[in-house]
Design a protein around this motif. Structure first.
Motif, PDB file in Angstrom:
ATOM      1  N   THR A 124      -9.017  24.432 173.643  1.00 16.50           N
ATOM      2  CA  THR A 124      -7.704  24.251 173.591  1.00 16.50           C
ATOM      3  C   THR A 124      -7.352  22.778 174.125  1.00 16.50           C
ATOM      4  OG1 THR A 124      -6.984  26.569 173.835  1.00 16.50           O
ATOM      5  CG2 THR A 124      -4.990  24.856 174.039  1.00 16.50           C
ATOM      6  N   LEU A 125      -7.845  22.557 175.524  1.00  9.35           N
ATOM      7  CA  LEU A 125      -7.658  21.485 176.068  1.00  9.35           C
ATOM      8  C   LEU A 125      -8.320  20.247 175.468  1.00  9.35           C
ATOM      9  CD1 LEU A 125      -8.141  22.674 179.985  1.00  9.35           C
ATOM     10  CD2 LEU A 125      -6.090  22.090 178.869  1.00  9.35           C
ATOM     11  N   PHE A 126      -9.403  20.404 174.743  1.00  6.74           N
ATOM     12  CA  PHE A 126      -9.989  19.310 174.266  1.00  6.74           C
ATOM     13  C   PHE A 126      -9.330  18.995 172.807  1.00  6.74           C
ATOM     14  CE2 PHE A 126     -13.177  17.568 171.148  1.00  6.74           C
ATOM     15  CZ  PHE A 126     -13.377  16.259 171.835  1.00  6.74           C
ATOM     16  N   GLY A 127      -8.824  19.897 172.275  1.00  5.21           N
ATOM     17  CA  GLY A 127      -8.117  19.788 171.142  1.00  5.21           C
ATOM     18  C   GLY A 127      -6.838  19.343 171.287  1.00  5.21           C
ATOM     19  N   ILE A 128      -6.062  19.326 172.435  1.00 10.40           N
ATOM     20  CA  ILE A 128      -5.054  18.544 172.745  1.00 10.40           C
ATOM     21  C   ILE A 128      -5.269  17.004 172.935  1.00 10.40           C
ATOM     22  CG2 ILE A 128      -3.114  18.167 174.405  1.00 10.40           C
ATOM     23  CD1 ILE A 128      -3.202  21.258 174.723  1.00 10.40           C
ATOM     24  N   CYS A 129      -6.302  16.741 173.784  1.00  3.11           N
ATOM     25  CA  CYS A 129      -6.937  15.370 173.798  1.00  3.11           C
ATOM     26  C   CYS A 129      -7.424  14.650 172.635  1.00  3.11           C
ATOM     27  CB  CYS A 129      -8.044  15.524 175.067  1.00  3.11           C
ATOM     28  SG  CYS A 129      -8.712  13.947 175.403  1.00  3.11           S
ATOM     29  N   PHE A 130      -7.863  15.596 171.849  1.00  4.90           N
ATOM     30  CA  PHE A 130      -8.236  14.960 170.355  1.00  4.90           C
ATOM     31  C   PHE A 130      -7.287  14.599 169.411  1.00  4.90           C
ATOM     32  CE2 PHE A 130     -10.319  15.339 165.981  1.00  4.90           C
ATOM     33  CZ  PHE A 130     -11.444  14.498 166.497  1.00  4.90           C
ATOM     34  N   LEU A 131      -6.102  15.504 169.728  1.00  2.61           N
ATOM     35  CA  LEU A 131      -4.931  15.041 168.829  1.00  2.61           C
ATOM     36  C   LEU A 131      -4.559  13.474 169.019  1.00  2.61           C
ATOM     37  CD1 LEU A 131      -2.314  15.632 167.205  1.00  2.61           C
ATOM     38  CD2 LEU A 131      -1.256  16.477 169.261  1.00  2.61           C
ATOM     39  N   SER A 132      -4.578  13.199 170.117  1.00  2.87           N
ATOM     40  CA  SER A 132      -4.529  11.634 170.393  1.00  2.87           C
ATOM     41  C   SER A 132      -5.530  10.722 169.712  1.00  2.87           C
ATOM     42  CB  SER A 132      -4.435  11.477 172.108  1.00  2.87           C
ATOM     43  OG  SER A 132      -4.440   9.887 172.285  1.00  2.87           O
ATOM     44  N   HIS A 133      -6.622  11.166 169.965  1.00  7.42           N
ATOM     45  CA  HIS A 133      -7.578  10.442 168.899  1.00  7.42           C
ATOM     46  C   HIS A 133      -7.317  10.306 167.417  1.00  7.42           C
ATOM     47  CE1 HIS A 133     -11.423  10.152 166.740  1.00  7.42           C
ATOM     48  NE2 HIS A 133     -11.977   9.658 167.652  1.00  7.42           N
ATOM     49  N   GLN A 134      -6.839  11.567 166.727  1.00  6.73           N
ATOM     50  CA  GLN A 134      -6.278  11.567 165.515  1.00  6.73           C
ATOM     51  C   GLN A 134      -5.029  10.644 165.195  1.00  6.73           C
ATOM     52  OE1 GLN A 134      -9.647  12.160 165.072  1.00  6.73           O
ATOM     53  NE2 GLN A 134      -8.660  12.637 163.020  1.00  6.73           N
ATOM     54  N   ILE A 135      -4.142  10.738 166.039  1.00  8.01           N
ATOM     55  CA  ILE A 135      -3.051   9.840 165.747  1.00  8.01           C
ATOM     56  C   ILE A 135      -3.489   8.290 165.622  1.00  8.01           C
ATOM     57  CG2 ILE A 135      -0.910   8.940 166.854  1.00  8.01           C
ATOM     58  CD1 ILE A 135      -0.629  11.738 168.300  1.00  8.01           C
ATOM     59  N   GLY A 136      -4.459   7.964 166.584  1.00  7.22           N
ATOM     60  CA  GLY A 136      -5.087   6.565 166.470  1.00  7.22           C
ATOM     61  C   GLY A 136      -5.891   6.522 164.939  1.00  7.22           C
ATOM     62  N   SER A 137      -6.575   7.563 164.801  1.00 14.11           N
ATOM     63  CA  SER A 137      -7.045   7.699 163.486  1.00 14.11           C
ATOM     64  C   SER A 137      -6.227   7.467 162.128  1.00 14.11           C
ATOM     65  CB  SER A 137      -7.917   8.998 163.296  1.00 14.11           C
ATOM     66  OG  SER A 137      -9.094   9.039 164.112  1.00 14.11           O
ATOM     67  N   PHE A 138      -4.963   8.327 162.333  1.00 15.31           N
ATOM     68  CA  PHE A 138      -3.989   8.206 161.050  1.00 15.31           C
ATOM     69  C   PHE A 138      -3.779   6.841 161.089  1.00 15.31           C
ATOM     70  CE2 PHE A 138       0.769   8.342 160.356  1.00 15.31           C
ATOM     71  CZ  PHE A 138       0.413   8.722 159.161  1.00 15.31           C
ATOM     72  N   LEU A 139      -3.379   6.045 162.308  1.00 12.00           N
ATOM     73  CA  LEU A 139      -2.863   4.764 162.008  1.00 12.00           C
ATOM     74  C   LEU A 139      -3.902   3.615 161.907  1.00 12.00           C
ATOM     75  CD1 LEU A 139      -0.657   4.626 165.587  1.00 12.00           C
ATOM     76  CD2 LEU A 139       0.129   4.780 163.220  1.00 12.00           C
ATOM     77  N   GLY A 140      -5.204   3.858 162.238  1.00 11.42           N
ATOM     78  CA  GLY A 140      -6.296   2.924 161.700  1.00 11.42           C
ATOM     79  C   GLY A 140      -6.355   2.952 160.524  1.00 11.42           C
TER      80      GLY A 140
END
Length: 402
Positions: free
Chosen positions: A339-355
């Motif tokens: 769960t904790l890494f998943g939340i952290c990874f959400l930020s990664h994927q927001i960046g991926s969405f924008l990239g």
């Protein structure tokens, strides 16, 4: 200490699942131009589909991680593999932008969230001792990188020989074929693996603690940059090279080389994470990656400069994942790691969405990828500065009342 053969099957199974899931999604950059030419779908729509799968991946990742924490990895991986395959099959036959967005965007995003890091690496982290956890995660991630090395050129060959649809359907069949390996991920776990008792911490208490933890916040913010950089490069590097009058096949070769060197890079980062403070390794990784982007953008484009850039990017490509997940486990333990890494990874994927999404829009508006290359370099330098001050001291919340 756990028996060595307890961790090995989990690491191998995790590496194979990651290899298929991550390798398949890294092929999408090869299909951007063929989809536009053969289906008449605009570049902006294709970019939106790829960007959406990154965003859905991030949004679904905390839930996939929480489901794996509660029910085990096997049912989550099985469901995700079927969703992933369905999305690829729909994309293979999509005649409109809407169907492509549903398949390659929504369904693939759900599938990737269930077959990658928060589910797979959490299982690996639980069977490893704390001193070997970073190395074990690095080994699984390195094995997973083989998929990018092998599947990108394979998909290119199948697409050229039999067409776009056949290539996507072949990838869908591969995803279904690896789904039974999820059963191996639940060979597990508990006090014997972690070296300390596993208290029934309240998830709400741990989440509240994480939200107040400065290091977790910095780690989450920095992870945004990783997603932005990787999604932009993986999606648009082949097309960018064609604009630079380079051979069309060089883009596939560069993506495959990134996968090859990523195997070395993720293993090395996992090894370093067990010997050097993980936040320091992360900081230098972002700095080296940004320096490579700057040099590549300004140097003349030759076969040597492209392949050299791909090699350096591969060394720094997914090394962030075992380091970031290992750092979360070090601070908060493994009970709610998914769960904790998943939340952290959400930020990664927001960046991926924008990239992935902004790249197509910027090119349609300006006819150039220059603003995005500059943005990826600057973002990496900021991310490097965010990681060095992270406090990695273990935080032990009070166990929940029985």
């Amino acid at each position: 200490m756990y028996p060595r053969n307890t961790a090995a099957p989990v690491i191998v199974a995790g590496a194979l699942i990651l290899s298929a899931a991550m390798g398949i999604r890294q092929t999408f950059g090869l299909f951007v131009d063929p989809i536009a030419l053969e289906r008449g779908i605009s570049l902006s729509t294709i970019a939106m589909a790829i960007a959406l799968h990154n965003l859905v991946w991030g949004l679904a990742q905390p839930f996939a991680g929480a489901a794996a924490d509660r029910y085990g990895a096997a049912p989550v991986v099985g469901f995700g593999a079927l969703a992933f395959a369905a999305g690829l099959a729909l994309a293979a036959n999509a005649s409109t932008g809407f169907l492509l967005v549903i398949g390659m965007g929504l369904l693939v995003g759900v599938g990737v969230s269930c077959t990658t890091f928060a589910v797979v690496l959490t299982s690996v982290g639980r069977v490893a001792t704390p001193e070997r956890r970073s190395m074990a995660m690095g080994m699984a991630s390195a094995g997973g990188s083989f998929g990018q090395f092998a599947l990108v050129p394979a998909a290119q060959l199948v697409s050229e020989a039999s067409g776009l649809s056949v290539a996507l359907l072949a990838l869908a069949i591969l995803m279904v074929a690896v789904s039974p390996l999820g059963l191996m991920l639940d060979r597990r776990r508990g006090a014997a693996a972690t070296g300390r008792p596993q208290f029934a911490y309240s998830l709400s208490d741990v989440l509240a603690l994480a939200c107040r933890h400065r290091g977790y916040i910095l780690l989450t913010l920095g992870f945004f940059t990783c997603g932005f950089q990787l999604a932009f490069i993986a999606t648009y590097l082949p097309g960018y090279l064609v604009l630079c009058n380079m051979p069309a096949g060089l883009g596939a070769m560069a993506l495959a080389l990134i996968g090859l060197f990523n195997m070395i890079g993720t293993w090395t980062c996992g090894w370093l994470g067990g010997r050097v403070r993980q936040q320091y390794v992360l900081g230098w990784l972002y700095f080296v990656r940004s320096l490579a982007i700057i040099l590549f953008f300004f140097l003349p484009k030759t076969d040597a400069s492209v392949l050299g850039f791909a090699a350096v990017m591969g060394l720094t490509w997914l090394g962030t994942v075992p380091l970031t997940s290992g750092l979360v486990a070090k601070i908060f333990g493994t009970e709610h790691l998914g769960t904790l890494f998943g939340i952290c990874f959400l930020s990664h994927q927001i960046g991926s969405f924008l990239g992935a999404g902004i790249g197509g829009v910027v090119y349609d508006l300006t006819g150039s990828y220059t603003p995005l290359w500059i943005a990826t370099a600057l973002a990496g330098l900021v991310a490097a500065l965010l990681h060095f001050p992270i406090n990695d001291a273990s935080v032990t919340p009070a166990p929940a009342a029985a």
